[in-house]
Design a protein around this motif. Structure first.
Motif, PDB file in Angstrom:
ATOM      1  N   LEU A 494       0.822  -1.206   0.000  1.00 60.13           N
ATOM      2  CA  LEU A 494       0.000   0.000   0.000  1.00 60.13           C
ATOM      3  C   LEU A 494       0.857   1.257   0.000  1.00 60.13           C
ATOM      4  CD1 LEU A 494      -2.844   1.187   0.071  1.00 60.13           C
ATOM      5  CD2 LEU A 494      -2.790   1.036   2.566  1.00 60.13           C
ATOM      6  N   LEU A 590      -4.765  -0.422  -6.368  1.00 57.78           N
ATOM      7  CA  LEU A 590      -5.059   0.764  -5.568  1.00 57.78           C
ATOM      8  C   LEU A 590      -6.482   1.241  -5.831  1.00 57.78           C
ATOM      9  CD1 LEU A 590      -3.969   2.880  -3.597  1.00 57.78           C
ATOM     10  CD2 LEU A 590      -3.172   4.203  -5.557  1.00 57.78           C
ATOM     11  N   CYS A 603      -7.082   2.795   5.432  1.00 60.09           N
ATOM     12  CA  CYS A 603      -6.241   3.913   4.968  1.00 60.09           C
ATOM     13  C   CYS A 603      -6.423   5.136   5.857  1.00 60.09           C
ATOM     14  CB  CYS A 603      -6.591   4.260   3.521  1.00 60.09           C
ATOM     15  SG  CYS A 603      -6.186   2.990   2.315  1.00 60.09           S
TER      16      CYS A 603
END
Length: 866
Positions: A494, A590, A603
């Protein structure tokens, strides 16, 4: 993603296509686009008696829009129908109703296709997030019937109060190879009954697990109104009491808290640690025989090489493969992919063990398992399923049960320390205030991402294992960045995806800290812990020095990438819009993350969390004499960013971009035909610019624009179409024997008023003479037509009164930078350029001094003559 034995030839092409899309080869299709594409495709006709029977049964299960459902919904029939459809997207072509789709080899793209197929064939509208949360057909059937209002018709499976003899804590592994290893030897109580007062706890209904009776209040619900639980039989842990529904129904915000069925399963999984064997302290000696899992992954492969480099140990690598040859091939490919050596010396000190972290006894034979329990000195668990879209039920097999299997191995036979690679994800609760090595972990009911939940459950379960005498070390990396020297990176990480998006879209979300460190530093410190007995048994944060928002913006600005700061939701919307308008295949993962509600929560917690602190890690690094932690800044990211750009995940600054820094240079002098006096006036008015500091560090090149005025070439000024200046080309070494060293080299492509094309090449030389000031300003030039040799030659000099005015005081910097950033940019350029010029001017003087002092070992003919 998972890799399985590719025996079914008919599936091979579909599997390869799905994995190519996951890696970025799908043309950047979004989830919606993939769903649309899958729904428009003709659904394959099911074959076989099982599929036909399941399809027939589902007509009585799923209501049809044209006729109401008359039959009582049957969860088993619906689960069988879902399993039949899901099996077509798997390598083996079939799926057990209580097996996880992803554990059986399914991919994220396959999940998208499954959702479309279920709607087309069975009329079921299931959210993609529900599949990622729990991909077992039985669970999907429960959820479907529950949302359809049929929850009351579901009969809870009966659970015996007496534990089944031989029941083990190893989970069900349907969907893997039929011949599995033996069951684990740890016996537990009876299976957990489905929870009451909410959605059925599907995970608890299918796995033989048990909950601890004295679990902390924050993990479970209070006892029933009777106030007491049944007394357990001797030596048997009781089944946990059913959940008591709250007096007032409270509806939490969607995706803000964990699912009740996941919390039930977490409680049950934690209790498994209480069934581990008791063990003593291991010998406090550096390990000589180490079991390493996850050696084919990004961090694990680097740790394997560091273990071999910094210890004398022989390493046993558990690799998911059908046989030893396939395992050896997978390991070698992984090391080469990350630019790590795969030599005969490495192979000599490595033994591969084909197995599976998800299976009982790691999928090893009884004999091999027993041998390892008595011969190993240390167990290092790096393997984990890293997927921010899947739920706890889907990930627990690898991340929780697998960790407990390693704990059983470490506690059985010879006492061995267990070094567990955890993650700072155990703190991923929105609003948490501290992330120290000994600070409390997040509240598990506030972790919504399955990955966060499994890492939390694994670490907490292993903390309980410490009470059985097991030495457990928890190593918590944050984001793992690319290698500072080789540039190797994890394309599915990530952190890599976010940094790629920052550089590509020139925007960043407002965040507090990014807890990230390069893989070479994380690996080296982790191996230092494994090899140092005094460091065993503690918790370490391997997060390096956190980056702040100002740090990231400044680093990108110095690299010529000026970014705009947006709030999180605005940035997410903007990034998704850009990814859809300009698809980047390599960033397709993503896109899926930014669309998933649970991944979005992950996130958000990551970006809004505090800086991780690591006092114990810093003290250990100092004691071992290792490289101290440093901020993962632009210089450390340079090689990784180059690799990202080569692979299409990032975009480096280009000379066509707006300049980052620029200044003027004017020269005056004369030229003439080659070999003749240079008596024709000639001048240049140039602008020298930098697209980024990367351009200097990597290429030592400056971009040039401007005009050349020279009547010997053309009556009108010539325009510089393309120009470059190289600082100290060839490190200033002279091309032929002599005392002239190149300081600067100019190469300009010119165009005159009629369209004629010319070239100019010039050099500034350093000599061992006193006119050093003039050497930095005098440019020896040659001019000729394109494709022809030089016809004019001469010298142009920067006037002394314009040098400081234009090239020092006249430096201009991108106006988007702050005043402090502008000063830093000027000072950085002047310091770098001044250092390079000083080194260039020193070269000829050093050579002259060597000649004068007669330091050459072989006399020249002229010296013989003297």
């Amino acid at each position: 993603m998972r890799e399985v034995n590719e025996d079914a030839s008919a599936y091979a092409g579909q599997r390869a296509t799905a994995e190519a899309i996951e890696r970025g080869g799908g043309g950047g299709l979004s989830v919606d686009a993939l769903l649309a594409k899958a729904r428009t495709a003709a659904a394959p006709t099911p074959t076989g008696s099982d599929v036909g029977a399941a399809a027939a049964a589902v007509h009585d299960v799923v209501p049809d829009v044209e006729r109401p459902a008359a039959a009582v919904p049957d969860v088993e029939a619906l689960a069988a129908a879902i399993a039949a459809v899901a099996g077509r997207h798997l390598p083996e072509g079939h799926l057990s109703p209580d097996a996880d789709f992803f554990d059986a080899g399914g991919t994220s793209v396959g999940a998208v296709e499954l959702v479309a197929a279920l709607e087309d064939e069975l009329g079921m509208e299931i959210a993609l997030d529900d599949v990622f949360a729990d991909a077992r057909p039985t669970s999907l059937a429960h959820r479907r019937l529950s949302t359809a209002g049929a929850t009351a018709a579901l009969a809870a499976p009966a659970v015996s109060e007496t534990p089944t003899p031989g029941t083990t804590w190893a989970p069900d592994t349907a969907g893997t190879a039929a011949s599995e290893g033996p069951s684990a030897s740890v016996t537990v109580g009876s299976p957990v009954a489905p929870a009451t007062g909410g959605s059925p706890s599907v995970g608890a209904a299918w796995d033989p697990v048990v909950a601890v009776p004295d679990a902390p209040p924050s993990w479970g619900s209070p006892p029933s109104a009777a106030g007491a639980r049944p007394a357990p039989a001797a030596g048997i842990l009781p089944v946990p009491a059913p959940r008591t529904a709250p007096a007032v129904a409270v509806t939490p915000a969607p995706y803000s808290t964990a699912r009740p069925e996941d919390l039930d399963q977490i409680l049950a999984d934690l209790a498994l640690a209480d069934r581990l064997p008791w063990t003593g302290d291991p010998e406090p000696l550096p390990p000589r025989r180490i079991l390493l899992t996850g050696a084919t992954g990004f961090l694990g492969s680097h740790m394997l090489l560091d273990l071999l480099r910094h210890s004398d140990a022989h390493v046993y690598c558990l690799v998911r493969a059908a046989d030893e040859e396939a395992a050896l091939g997978r390991l070698g490919e992984a090391l080469k992919r990350y630019e790590l050596p795969w030599s005969s010396e490495v192979r000599r000190r490595v033994t591969v063990l084909p197995g599976d972290i998800r299976r009982p006894h790691l999928g090893l034979s009884d004999e091999l398992w027993t041998t390892l329990t008595h011969e190993l000195d240390s167990v290092v668990g790096v393997a984990a399923a890293v997927d921010f879209l899947r739920g706890y039920q889907s990930l627990r097999q690898s991340n929780v049960i697998g960790s407990l299997t390693l704990a059983e191995l470490a506690a059985t036979g010879r006492p061995k320390p267990l070094h567990h690679i955890s993650s700072v994800a155990v703190f991923n609760e929105v609003g948490i205030t501290a992330m120290g090595e000994d600070d409390p972990l997040a509240h598990v009911d506030r972790l919504v991402a399955g990955y966060d939940q499994t890492k939390w459950a694994a670490e907490v379960a292993l903390r309980r294992a410490r009470d059985h005498g097991l030495i457990v070390t928890a190593l918590r990396p944050g984001g793992i960045g690319g290698h500072t020297r080789t540039g190797a990176y994890n394309p599915q990480d990530l952190s890599s995806g976010l940094l790629s998006a920052f550089g590509r879209f020139r925007t960043v979300p407002a965040f507090n800290h990014l807890n990230a460190a390069p893989v070479d530093w994380v690996s080296r410190v982790a191996v230092g812990v494994v090899c140092e007995p005094d460091a065993w048994g503690y918790d370490y944060n391997l997060t390096g020095v956190p980056n702040t928002l100002d740090d990231v913006v400044r680093d990108m600005a110095l690299g010529g990438m000026h970014v705009r700061v947006q709030d999180w939701e605005e940035w997410r919307t903007h990034a998704l819009a850009r990814l859809e308008a300009e698809p980047v295949p390599e960033l397709a993962f993503l896109t899926r993350v930014l669309r998933s509600p649970t991944a979005i929560k992950l996130c958000e917690a990551t970006l809004k969390g505090p800086a991780a602190t690591a006092e114990r890690t810093a003290a250990l690094v100092e004691a071992l004499g290792l490289r101290p932690a440093a901020r993962y800044d632009a210089q450390a990211q340079l090689r990784a960013f180059e690799r990202l750009a080569q692979d299409g995940l990032a975009r480096l600054p280009h000379k066509d971009d707006q300049p980052y820094l620029w200044f003027s240079e004017t020269t005056e002098g004369g030229v003439g035909p080659v070999g003749a006096p240079a008596d024709t006036p000639c001048s240049m008015a140039l602008t020298l610019s930098l697209a980024s500091m990367y351009q200097l560090v990597k290429e030592r090149r400056v971009d040039v624009t401007g005009e050349l005025t020279c009547a010997a070439v053309h009556p009108e000024p010539l325009v510089v179409e393309q120009g470059d200046v190289w600082i100290r080309p060839e490190e200033g070494i002279p091309q032929r024997h002599g005392m002239r060293h190149r300081l600067l080299s100019y190469r300009l492509a010119l165009r005159d008023a009629e369209g004629g094309r010319w070239w100019l090449e010039g050099h500034k030389y350093a000599r061992a003479r006193r006119d050093v000031w003039r050497q930095t300003r005098a440019l020896t030039v040659e001019i000729g037509r394109e494709g022809a040799p030089a016809t004019l030659a001469g010298e142009l000099v920067v006037p002394a009164d314009t040098y400081l005015r234009d090239q020092v005081d006249g430096i201009k910097v991108d106006p988007r930078l702050t005043s402090q950033e502008k000063r830093a940019a000027k000072l950085t350029w002047l310091a770098w350029f001044g250092l390079e010029m000083g080194r260039g001017l020193l070269g000829p003087f050093a050579r002259a001094a060597a000649d004068l002092l007669d330091l050459r070992r072989t006399p020249t003919p002229s010296e013989h003559h003297r």
